[in-house]
Design an enzyme around this catalytic site. Sequence first.
Site, short mmCIF file in Angstrom:
data_model
loop_
_atom_site.label_atom_id
_atom_site.label_comp_id
_atom_site.label_asym_id
_atom_site.label_seq_id
_atom_site.Cartn_x
_atom_site.Cartn_y
_atom_site.Cartn_z
N HIS A 53 2.09 3.08 -3.05
CA HIS A 53 2.75 2.64 -1.72
C HIS A 53 3.78 3.80 -1.32
O HIS A 53 4.28 4.42 -2.09
CB HIS A 53 3.33 1.23 -2.10
CG HIS A 53 2.42 -0.01 -2.15
ND1 HIS A 53 2.95 -1.12 -2.13
CD2 HIS A 53 1.20 0.04 -2.62
CE1 HIS A 53 2.18 -1.98 -2.33
NE2 HIS A 53 0.89 -1.15 -2.78
N GLU A 55 6.95 3.31 -0.31
CA GLU A 55 8.21 3.38 -0.99
C GLU A 55 8.19 3.92 -2.73
O GLU A 55 9.04 4.76 -2.70
CB GLU A 55 8.70 1.91 -1.21
CG GLU A 55 9.10 1.25 0.18
CD GLU A 55 7.64 0.39 0.50
OE1 GLU A 55 7.95 -0.53 1.44
OE2 GLU A 55 6.46 0.81 0.17
N CYS A 83 7.08 -4.66 -0.57
CA CYS A 83 6.46 -5.71 -1.45
C CYS A 83 6.89 -5.90 -2.68
O CYS A 83 7.91 -5.07 -2.87
CB CYS A 83 5.00 -5.09 -1.68
SG CYS A 83 4.92 -3.73 -2.99
N CYS A 86 7.21 -2.69 -4.80
CA CYS A 86 8.09 -1.79 -4.32
C CYS A 86 9.68 -2.22 -4.46
O CYS A 86 10.73 -1.49 -4.58
CB CYS A 86 7.90 -1.31 -2.90
SG CYS A 86 6.30 -0.44 -2.86
#
Length: 156
Positions: A53, A55, A83, A86
């Site tokens: 991801h 992040e 999410c 993250c």
Amino acid sequence: MTPKDFMRRAIDLASQGMRDGDGGPFGAVVVKDGRIVGERNNRVTSANDPTAHAEIGAIRAACRTLGTYSLDGCEIYTSCEPCPMCLAAIYWARIGRIYYANSRADAARIGFDDDLIYNEIAKPLDRRAIPAERLLAEEAGETFAEWQKDPRFIRY
């Protein structure tokens, strides 16, 4: 640069990564003392890595740049509300503030629905969709005991 400039950079990373076929439409930048120290776009599908991801990648890049595992004093700008994975990484990294553009409800409307995970975290272990079973707790506890006694290990 202003907070809006940093957010625009996160959005630009999301757009470019999506257009390049890297992954979903997500981007993030980590900022310390008014400068970007880490940035990344989502690369889940291109890296075949469900943890790639934006992040997470931005946090890793910032840690490399700063030479530390703690991002205390940093902020993260992300094109979408983080999410659960993250969000946990942001807390572990000790980032002090989160700025986001799209909400998790916005993400759900285009097929990225994290509610299952948010809901699962709140449930007791025995009621979650993925079964969890504890094994060899005593043996694993020995490693924890060793950690507590050894002054060489960095506490975090």
